[in-house]
Design a protein around this motif. Structure first.
Motif, PDB file in Angstrom:
ATOM      1  N   TYR A  34      42.477 -26.182   8.636  1.00 48.67           N
ATOM      2  CA  TYR A  34      42.152 -27.515   9.157  1.00 48.67           C
ATOM      3  C   TYR A  34      40.835 -28.031   8.582  1.00 48.67           C
ATOM      4  O   TYR A  34      39.984 -27.278   8.152  1.00 48.67           O
ATOM      5  N   LYS A  35      40.700 -29.333   8.672  1.00 53.94           N
ATOM      6  CA  LYS A  35      39.487 -29.975   8.155  1.00 53.94           C
ATOM      7  C   LYS A  35      38.468 -30.107   9.280  1.00 53.94           C
ATOM      8  O   LYS A  35      38.349 -31.156   9.903  1.00 53.94           O
ATOM      9  N   PHE A  36      37.776 -29.024   9.525  1.00 52.68           N
ATOM     10  CA  PHE A  36      36.693 -29.066  10.512  1.00 52.68           C
ATOM     11  C   PHE A  36      35.431 -29.586   9.815  1.00 52.68           C
ATOM     12  O   PHE A  36      34.955 -28.949   8.888  1.00 52.68           O
ATOM     13  N   PRO A  37      34.867 -30.677  10.278  1.00 50.27           N
ATOM     14  CA  PRO A  37      33.630 -31.152   9.638  1.00 50.27           C
ATOM     15  C   PRO A  37      32.430 -30.247   9.960  1.00 50.27           C
ATOM     16  O   PRO A  37      31.476 -30.201   9.192  1.00 50.27           O
ATOM     17  N   ALA A  38      32.472 -29.555  11.077  1.00 43.59           N
ATOM     18  CA  ALA A  38      31.311 -28.743  11.460  1.00 43.59           C
ATOM     19  C   ALA A  38      31.781 -27.465  12.139  1.00 43.59           C
ATOM     20  O   ALA A  38      32.790 -27.446  12.834  1.00 43.59           O
ATOM     21  N   ILE A  39      31.005 -26.436  11.926  1.00 48.09           N
ATOM     22  CA  ILE A  39      31.357 -25.156  12.540  1.00 48.09           C
ATOM     23  C   ILE A  39      30.085 -24.413  12.926  1.00 48.09           C
ATOM     24  O   ILE A  39      29.044 -24.566  12.281  1.00 48.09           O
ATOM     25  N   ASP A  40      30.188 -23.653  13.977  1.00 50.78           N
ATOM     26  CA  ASP A  40      29.010 -22.916  14.462  1.00 50.78           C
ATOM     27  C   ASP A  40      29.514 -21.587  15.024  1.00 50.78           C
ATOM     28  O   ASP A  40      30.127 -21.543  16.087  1.00 50.78           O
ATOM     29  N   ILE A  41      29.275 -20.537  14.277  1.00 47.88           N
ATOM     30  CA  ILE A  41      29.798 -19.227  14.652  1.00 47.88           C
ATOM     31  C   ILE A  41      28.646 -18.248  14.836  1.00 47.88           C
ATOM     32  O   ILE A  41      27.721 -18.206  14.011  1.00 47.88           O
ATOM     33  N   GLU A  42      28.702 -17.510  15.890  1.00 48.75           N
ATOM     34  CA  GLU A  42      27.728 -16.441  16.048  1.00 48.75           C
ATOM     35  C   GLU A  42      28.446 -15.187  16.544  1.00 48.75           C
ATOM     36  O   GLU A  42      29.187 -15.236  17.523  1.00 48.75           O
ATOM     37  N   ILE A  43      28.222 -14.117  15.831  1.00 52.34           N
ATOM     38  CA  ILE A  43      28.909 -12.867  16.161  1.00 52.34           C
ATOM     39  C   ILE A  43      27.869 -11.795  16.448  1.00 52.34           C
ATOM     40  O   ILE A  43      26.898 -11.641  15.714  1.00 52.34           O
ATOM     41  N   GLN A  44      28.095 -11.078  17.528  1.00 53.81           N
ATOM     42  CA  GLN A  44      27.254  -9.924  17.800  1.00 53.81           C
ATOM     43  C   GLN A  44      28.116  -8.668  17.717  1.00 53.81           C
ATOM     44  O   GLN A  44      29.162  -8.580  18.352  1.00 53.81           O
ATOM     45  N   GLY A  45      27.663  -7.729  16.939  1.00 52.35           N
ATOM     46  CA  GLY A  45      28.344  -6.444  16.845  1.00 52.35           C
ATOM     47  C   GLY A  45      27.758  -5.507  17.884  1.00 52.35           C
ATOM     48  O   GLY A  45      26.534  -5.408  18.004  1.00 52.35           O
ATOM     49  N   VAL A  46      28.598  -4.843  18.637  1.00 54.33           N
ATOM     50  CA  VAL A  46      28.126  -4.063  19.781  1.00 54.33           C
ATOM     51  C   VAL A  46      28.566  -2.599  19.659  1.00 54.33           C
ATOM     52  O   VAL A  46      29.732  -2.313  19.363  1.00 54.33           O
ATOM     53  N   PHE A  47      27.595  -1.697  19.894  1.00 57.51           N
ATOM     54  CA  PHE A  47      27.932  -0.273  19.958  1.00 57.51           C
ATOM     55  C   PHE A  47      28.495   0.048  21.343  1.00 57.51           C
ATOM     56  O   PHE A  47      27.963  -0.398  22.370  1.00 57.51           O
ATOM     57  N   THR A  48      29.567   0.839  21.363  1.00 56.46           N
ATOM     58  CA  THR A  48      30.113   1.345  22.628  1.00 56.46           C
ATOM     59  C   THR A  48      30.524   2.802  22.413  1.00 56.46           C
ATOM     60  O   THR A  48      30.566   3.273  21.275  1.00 56.46           O
ATOM     61  N   ASN A  49      30.831   3.482  23.514  1.00 56.64           N
ATOM     62  CA  ASN A  49      31.261   4.882  23.386  1.00 56.64           C
ATOM     63  C   ASN A  49      32.760   4.966  23.127  1.00 56.64           C
ATOM     64  O   ASN A  49      33.547   5.462  23.933  1.00 56.64           O
ATOM     65  N   LYS A  50      33.138   4.453  21.971  1.00 54.46           N
ATOM     66  CA  LYS A  50      34.557   4.458  21.574  1.00 54.46           C
ATOM     67  C   LYS A  50      34.636   4.790  20.091  1.00 54.46           C
ATOM     68  O   LYS A  50      33.639   4.754  19.374  1.00 54.46           O
ATOM     69  N   MET A  51      35.842   5.060  19.638  1.00 56.61           N
ATOM     70  CA  MET A  51      36.052   5.245  18.209  1.00 56.61           C
ATOM     71  C   MET A  51      35.702   3.944  17.490  1.00 56.61           C
ATOM     72  O   MET A  51      35.791   2.854  18.066  1.00 56.61           O
ATOM     73  N   SER A  52      35.297   4.071  16.240  1.00 59.09           N
ATOM     74  CA  SER A  52      34.917   2.896  15.448  1.00 59.09           C
ATOM     75  C   SER A  52      36.109   1.965  15.247  1.00 59.09           C
ATOM     76  O   SER A  52      37.238   2.424  15.078  1.00 59.09           O
TER      77      SER A  52
END
Lengths: 284, 823
Positions: free
Chosen positions: B359-377
């Motif tokens: 799609y033709k999005f004129p604007a985008i704003d993405i923020e991702i946080q990677g989180v450690f947990t007690n699980k397999m990768s």
């Protein structure tokens, strides 16, 4: 997956098998092996001795005897599913068998093994309960008949004694009744999340008798006696209301796939649908 | 290249390897796979089938705790088991390097990742010791006798809690459970939301999945001290990268290490990795002076092979009431598990890149946080970041369509770029190579009988029937990829050698593990040289035989590896022409390569292919300066990714009493550029759709609060089975890619990407009249039933006011529908 060390015997007579079974406290009977072997591979089951009854002649058959059909304990699900005799005279067992596991399981798994295992989500228990079947057990002191209604006592627990082996299952002919088995399959295991077996006799628009067995809902399969009672002598229209009692006073199992609440809900919906289907079959 | 027509299940009469007399190219034919006879008969060899003299077996002792201090480890009882050769713990293997992570980011926290846990374990299944024995029984028995003292610690499984005020950390040294923050912003997002008539918001969870390759992982290693050569057989997608990593982990010269990927029974990304066992097993073979084999059990595969997905997404779409999208804001929490495997932190970044969808999005704003947990990768699982992106975009588009009361297909058509706008620069910074989104969606609508489905839906409601129609369009990023944008080089190698008898050997750096490149690459070379695919032997997966290659993943083998083979073949064609011209007394430029013959234009003189080839080897009559032999290598560096696309439509019926969903019809129109073998493309699409529906409907890896895997067996984790699914209706459009000379794009992941949102869209569409707008995956009957029960219990809100021509037309279409309501 590697099981722990175990001894293995394959007797050729039932007497020999019973003797072996009594010889060791942690001996286990191997029938089709489709529940026991996976458990052993995961080391959840660690029997010291396996008594393989697969080489004993004469434990696999389906035959008529007066008003009953006799099914040998080592008869496979596939044979039960495809039996013309059962399909004609007591189709509920065949209906349940067609819905067990997959082709491989049906080709190896046996009715005796499945009943003795008494998995809460197994299919036969619902059917044998609805059929008021008789389960024949051989033990050191001879043979005894256990009513299906007295057989399932808990999760993986039956009235069978540790030194007994199931030899036969006797089911009545249901030619004048309408039978239906409905099942909600667990998408991974294929076991019944809920399995409803219905045996219904309708005459003149009235329900003469009804018997219902339910699997999957609780620790062990049970007869839905409250539903039966609510149907007896009533017109077919009573089904909807009666089905609401399908899981009454039942302590339902709950897991990540289906909570106790959902299992009970499913039991009532499926009971109603099974009854409606049976009633419409009976009307024909 | 052939422009392929319809893919159907109808067999093409001349498709089974025997060439008819015509000049029709091999490429484009539905050839059955050369690989299949040996695989179907079970006469080929996977790593677990290989046996070497004096071979030992090993079993890993794994942590039953998700988070614990590791105290004393007592191994005496295990060592005493008859047949046990050794028991090793972290101390013993301290010379082995860390399990590698290839991703570099400015603020990325990279925890130490030893091959055996040292003072702490951080997920259930983390290896703490290894037992080696003469046979697997002894090893397995002894493994149970290894006693480990664990001091359980607080278990972190919930990402939001992990980032909150918690004082416990997966890795104490970081004093935080946040591994990274990744932002991608472009365009004026504030203005977009200010201008919006409506902001459509939804939280959606992309649950954790297990890749579940048919063959679990396996490693066999042998060290020959005299030759100083370590040979490792490993069920891997990346033999060369693995060789490099093994040499680093073990401190060996790379030239001393040979990695062989024998038959590999699928990977889905899970074998695009380097695991602890990949270092441990070769180390054991060197230490003990005997070959050692390890084969993963299915339970280990669930617990200790990488997982996929596992993100929480908060999505906001700014949209005008006429249906024009203005901007997309996405906040993502990505559960990375306890450690970084090879590409762990990369996967959410791929999601960010693909969040513009088609799609033709004129604007985008993405923020991702990677989180450690007690699980397999988590790491790359079929689609690797793209399914997550497509799910977000396609779900929010569908929710918006329902909110705006615009037909969901119409809404998409309005926001696609036109085909003349390609190459199309996205707001996320990518350049989409080529596409015809409108054509693809319209074709799917027509095939599905969309209007009839909508009519049935409307009429069904009157009878209490809940029919739903799911539309999902997608674009994906394939042919990974230009080296500048990849962690380990994005090119691929090929060596084509015409042997003296005229048979051809292709050494490809791609590492097929079910894709069928032994067949497709043979097809493409056969056309170039005027020979048959049966004349071409494709060799792969042996680092001693094949020049350095990158491997098979990211739908790259054909577009990058196939192009390398194609270009290497061009070099040989030039050489053949030179030699043929010399032999015929013609000019090289006048030589054409026909079917097993080279002909000089004009003179009608010709010479059999085989004679030219033999002449190159006998070298008695070659032009001055002509290099004898016929071998050429090409390392192909792609100039861009490719961007396949398509449109899928699902038709479902929901049982309102039980919540059960019946998938009635599934239509997929995919465009992967030119097609080498339609049969294999269809196979990829079929399997991909099934796998994607698997996520939508059944699959979920559940860790409980103690960090125990609740669905860690195939009796609990529900994979899609054939009888769960209807026959799919497949079709395609063909938009060649300008990025490579064959115009191919890639198809390995497409089905998985499109089908997940398609299914969820269908089910939510079926229940929209009840006011249900979103149900989390998997759409278990109970979840659907709960949603229905809650909706029926909740009060209704009035229909939102519709303005604008498009909305008005939609309103006319929807006039019969019951009022909708936002929940």
């Amino acid at each position: 997956m590697i099981p722990v060390n175990f001894d293995y015997e394959s007797p050729s007579t039932l007497a020999e098998a019973l003797k072996l079974l009594a010889s060791r406290e942690d001996a286990k009977v191997l029938a089709g092996g489709h529940s026991l072997l996976p458990a052993m591979k995961l080391r959840l089951a660690q029997p010291a001795l396996l008594v393989d009854i697969g080489r004993i002649a004469g434990l696999s058959y389906i035959r008529e005897s007066n008003d009953q059909i006799l099914v040998g304990a080592m008869t496979t699900h596939a044979d039960i599913a495809s039996s013309k005799l059962l399909q004609r005279s007591s189709p509920l067992l065949s209906q349940a068998a067609t819905q067990i596991g997959d082709t491989q399981v049906r080709n190896r798994g046996t009715i005796g093994g499945s009943l003795a295992q008494a998995h809460p989500g197994a299919d036969y228990p619902a059917a044998v309960l609805a059929l008021d079947a008789q389960i024949i057990a051989a033990g050191p002191s001879g043979e005894r008949v256990i009513a299906a209604t007295a057989f399932f006592v808990g999760m993986f627990t039956t009235a069978l004694r540790p030194d007994e082996i199931i030899t036969e299952v006797r089911v009545p002919k249901t030619e004048n009744e309408s039978v239906v088995y409905k099942k909600h399959h667990h998408p991974a295991s294929g076991y019944a999340v809920v399995g409803v077996a219905v045996r219904l006799k309708v005459s003149g628009g009235k329900i003469e008798s009804a018997a219902l067995g339910l699997s999957g809902v609780s620790q062990n399969a049970y007869r839905a006696t409250a539903v039966e009672k609510a149907l007896r002598g009533k017109p077919v229209a009573a089904i909807r209301e009666a089905a609401a009692h399908a899981a009454e006073n039942i302590e339902a199992l709950g897991d990540y796939y289906a909570s106790a609440e959902y299992r009970k809900h499913l039991a009532t919906v499926m009971t109603r649908r099974a009854l409606e289907q049976a009633a419409s079959g009976a009307a024909k | 290249m052939a422009q392929n027509g319809k893919p159907t299940s109808k067999s093409n009469g001349k498709s089974n390897g025997t060439r008819n007399g015509d000049a029709a190219p091999w490429v484009g034919r539905k050839l059955k796979r050369k690989e299949d006879p040996r695989l179907i008969q079970g006469i080929s060899h996977y790593t677990d089938d290989l046996k070497l003299p004096r071979m030992l077996h090993c079993v890993l002792v794994r942590s039953p705790y998700a988070h614990a201090e590791v105290g004393a480890i007592r191994t005496d009882a295990a060592r005493a088991v008859h047949g046990v050769v050794g028991v090793f713990t972290a101390e013993d293997v301290s010379s082995i390097g860390m399990v590698p992570c290839a991703i570099q980011m400015p603020d990325l926290k990279v925890p130490k990742h030893p091959v055996l846990a040292t003072e702490r374990v951080r997920y259930v299944g983390e290896p703490v010791a290894v037992v080696v024995a003469e046979d697997l029984y002894a090893a397995r028995d002894a493994a149970e006798l290894v006693e480990v003292d664990y001091e359980p610690l607080h278990v972190i499984t919930n990402m939001e809690k992990a980032l909150g005020n918690e004082t416990s950390y997966v890795h104490e040294e970081f004093r935080s459970n946040k591994a990274f923050t990744h932002a991608l912003k472009n365009g004026d997002i504030a203005a977009a939301f200010k201008k919006a008539d409506r902001v459509v918001k939804q939280r959606m969870i992309n649950q954790r999945l297990a890749p579940i390759a048919m063959e679990t992982r396996a490693v066999l290693a042998e060290y020959l001290p005299g030759e100083k050569r370590l040979t490792v057989w490993n069920s891997t997608q990346i033999p060369h990268l693995l060789r490099t990593q093994i040499s680093v982990m073990l401190g060996l010269p790379e030239t001393a290490v040979r990695v062989i990927a024998p038959e590999v029974g699928g990977g889905f990304g899970s074998k695009l990795n380097v695991y602890a066992e990949d270092g441990i097993v070769p180390w054991l073979a060197m230490k003990l002076g005997r070959p050692v084999r390890w084969s993963e059990t299915r339970r280990e595969n669930f617990a200790s092979t990488i997982h996929g997905r596992d993100t929480i997404n908060d999505v906001e779409l700014a949209v005008k009431k006429d249906g024009t999208v203005l901007g997309l804001r996405v906040r993502i929490l990505a559960d990375l598990g306890a450690y970084h495997q090879l590409l762990t932190p990369l996967i959410p970044q791929l999601t960010a890149l693909m969040l513009a969808g088609c799609y033709k999005f004129p604007a985008i704003d993405i923020e991702i946080q990677g989180v450690f947990t007690n699980k397999m990768s988590t790491d790359a699982y079929r689609g690797a970041g793209r399914p997550e992106a497509t799910y977000i975009v396609e779900r929010i588009m569908d929710i918006a369509a329902h909110e705006l009361n615009i037909d969901s297909a119409e809404f998409r058509l309005k926001n696609f770029p036109q085909s003349k706008e390609f190459p199309f620069n996205t707001v996320t910074g990518l350049t989409y190579d080529s596409a015809k989104y409108q054509e693809s969606l319209k074709k799917a609508l027509q095939l599905a009988g969309y209007d009839a489905l909508r009519r049935r839906q409307k009429n069904g409601l009157k009878q209490g029937k809940y029919y739903g129609v799911g539309v999902s369009t997608y674009v994906e990023i394939c042919a990974i990829g230009p080296s500048a944008a990849t962690p380990a080089g994005g090119w691929e190698s090929a060596t084509v050698r015409i042997e003296p008898t005229g048979k051809v050997t292709l050494l490809t750096g791609a590492s097929p593990h079910g894709q069928g490149e032994e067949t497709t690459f043979a097809q493409l070379i056969a056309d170039q040289l005027g020979i048959d695919p049966d004349d071409v032997n494709v060799v792969h997966g042996d680092t001693l035989a094949v020049p350095y290659g990158i491997g098979t993943f990211g739908s790259r083998a054909t577009a990058v590896g196939g192009t390398a083979a194609y270009l290497a073949t061009q070099k040989l064609k030039a050489k053949l022409a030179t030699l043929a011209a010399h032999l015929l007394g013609a000019k090289p430029g006048d030589i054409t390569i026909g079917r097993r013959v080279l002909t000089a234009k004009g003179s009608k003189k010709s010479i059999p292919f085989r004679e030219v080839v033999m002449a190159a080897y006998t070298a008695r009559s070659i032009p001055a300066g002509f290099e004898p032999g016929l071998e050429a290598t090409h390392f192909f560096e792609p100039s861009n990714f490719t961007f396949p696309f398509g449109a899928h439509i699902a038709s479902v019926e929901v049982d309102p009493e039980t919540g059960e969903v019946k998938l009635e019809k599934y239509v997929a129109v995919d465009d992967c550029g030119n097609v080498l073998n339609p049969l294999l493309v269809d196979g990829q699409i079929q399997g991909g759709i099934a796998q994607g529906i698997g996520q939508a409907m059944w699959e979920e890896l559940i860790y409980n609060e103690e960090g125990q895997l609740v669905t860690g067996t195939l009796m609990d984790y529900a994979l899609p089975k054939a009888h769960f699914l209807p026959n799919f209706t497949l079709d395609r459009t063909v938009t060649p890619s300008p990025v490579n000379p064959m115009g191919v794009k890639g198809v390995g992941e497409a089905g998985t990407i499109a089908s997940t949102p398609c299914m969820v869209n269908a089910v939510c569409d079926a229940l929209a009249s009840l006011g249900i707008r979103h149900i989390e995956m998997p759409l278990k009957p109970e979840r659907v039933w709960q949603a229905i029960s809650h909706a029926q219990a909740a009060p209704r809100e009035p229909e939102p006011l519709l303005v604008g021509a498009l909305a008005a037309s939609a309103a006319r279409k929807n006039a019969q529908k019951p009022a909708r309501r936002r929940t």
